[in-house]
Design a protein around this motif. Sequence first.
Motif, mmCIF file in Angstrom:
data_model
loop_
_atom_site.group_PDB
_atom_site.id
_atom_site.type_symbol
_atom_site.label_atom_id
_atom_site.label_comp_id
_atom_site.label_asym_id
_atom_site.label_seq_id
_atom_site.Cartn_x
_atom_site.Cartn_y
_atom_site.Cartn_z
ATOM 1 N N ASP A 48 41.554 53.324 91.254
ATOM 2 C CA ASP A 48 42.737 53.227 90.407
ATOM 3 C C ASP A 48 42.507 52.176 89.324
ATOM 4 O OD1 ASP A 48 45.788 53.715 90.004
ATOM 5 O OD2 ASP A 48 45.568 51.519 90.134
ATOM 6 N N GLU A 50 44.441 50.376 87.207
ATOM 7 C CA GLU A 50 45.214 49.132 87.263
ATOM 8 C C GLU A 50 44.734 48.234 88.399
ATOM 9 O OE1 GLU A 50 49.478 49.465 87.025
ATOM 10 O OE2 GLU A 50 49.326 51.131 85.605
ATOM 11 N N ASN A 51 44.508 48.810 89.557
ATOM 12 C CA ASN A 51 44.013 48.026 90.694
ATOM 13 C C ASN A 51 42.589 47.533 90.451
ATOM 14 O OD1 ASN A 51 46.405 48.219 92.116
ATOM 15 N ND2 ASN A 51 45.781 50.094 93.160
ATOM 16 N N VAL A 53 41.346 46.639 87.517
ATOM 17 C CA VAL A 53 41.454 45.481 86.629
ATOM 18 C C VAL A 53 41.921 44.257 87.423
ATOM 19 C CG1 VAL A 53 42.655 44.528 84.620
ATOM 20 C CG2 VAL A 53 41.819 46.893 84.579
ATOM 21 N N ARG A 54 42.927 44.441 88.286
ATOM 22 C CA ARG A 54 43.392 43.317 89.116
ATOM 23 C C ARG A 54 42.270 42.791 90.005
ATOM 24 N NH1 ARG A 54 48.137 46.628 89.349
ATOM 25 N NH2 ARG A 54 49.807 45.576 88.219
ATOM 26 N N THR A 87 42.295 53.828 77.499
ATOM 27 C CA THR A 87 42.562 52.952 78.646
ATOM 28 C C THR A 87 43.088 51.571 78.275
ATOM 29 O OG1 THR A 87 40.252 52.199 78.677
ATOM 30 C CG2 THR A 87 40.822 54.092 80.090
ATOM 31 N N THR A 90 46.759 50.523 79.349
ATOM 32 C CA THR A 90 46.863 50.370 80.800
ATOM 33 C C THR A 90 46.225 49.062 81.243
ATOM 34 O OG1 THR A 90 46.832 52.760 81.123
ATOM 35 C CG2 THR A 90 46.247 51.408 83.034
ATOM 36 N N ILE A 91 45.054 48.779 80.718
ATOM 37 C CA ILE A 91 44.343 47.551 81.082
ATOM 38 C C ILE A 91 45.100 46.325 80.592
ATOM 39 C CG2 ILE A 91 42.263 46.196 80.556
ATOM 40 C CD1 ILE A 91 40.738 48.940 80.602
ATOM 41 N N TRP A 92 45.544 46.360 79.341
ATOM 42 C CA TRP A 92 46.107 45.155 78.742
ATOM 43 C C TRP A 92 47.481 44.795 79.286
ATOM 44 C CZ3 TRP A 92 42.052 42.972 77.464
ATOM 45 C CH2 TRP A 92 42.072 41.759 76.786
ATOM 46 N N LYS A 93 48.151 45.730 79.938
ATOM 47 C CA LYS A 93 49.430 45.357 80.557
ATOM 48 C C LYS A 93 49.208 44.551 81.839
ATOM 49 C CE LYS A 93 50.471 49.472 83.295
ATOM 50 N NZ LYS A 93 51.328 50.637 83.443
ATOM 51 N N ILE A 94 48.009 44.580 82.410
ATOM 52 C CA ILE A 94 47.671 43.814 83.615
ATOM 53 C C ILE A 94 47.265 42.385 83.252
ATOM 54 C CG2 ILE A 94 46.156 43.710 85.651
ATOM 55 C CD1 ILE A 94 48.090 46.161 85.509
ATOM 56 N N GLU A 97 49.200 39.015 83.904
ATOM 57 C CA GLU A 97 49.319 38.555 85.290
ATOM 58 C C GLU A 97 48.314 37.439 85.589
ATOM 59 O OE1 GLU A 97 48.966 41.845 88.048
ATOM 60 O OE2 GLU A 97 50.278 43.104 86.814
#
Length: 134
Positions: A48, A50-51, A53-54, A87, A90-94, A97
């Motif tokens: 996934d 988002e996961n 990137v985290r 992408t 999606t990446i930059w919204k993480i 955090e």
Amino acid sequence: MTTRDVVFPSGRQALYERNRYSPAIRSNGFLFVSGQVGSKEDGSPEPDLENQVRLAFNNLNAILGAAGCTFDDVIDVTVFIVDPESTFETIWKIVPEFWGNAPHPTLTGIGVTWLYGFQFEIKVIARLPETVQG
């Protein structure tokens, strides 16, 4: 030849040895961190995005912590993104955090076609706190 002052995060040394690189090296008051991806403990990609990137940031933070640093000590960031056009959002919204408050580190973003099965990689240079510069 000078011996490299290598930093290993807990529990991942075998992965770095298998792939023949150092996760980070301390030198002249700085920490140079190899590119970190969203790999699970066995080295496989988190599917996934988002996961992934985290997990890349968590892997990065484990190395920074092992060197006595936090992301606040980071002064330069390079990110590699597969297919950034589709992408990036999606990446930059993480990122917030983990990124912290302004002023932010310098940033270079590079679009790539292949990252060994990953979609995102982050490498940094951090200033070592004076208490851990040796």
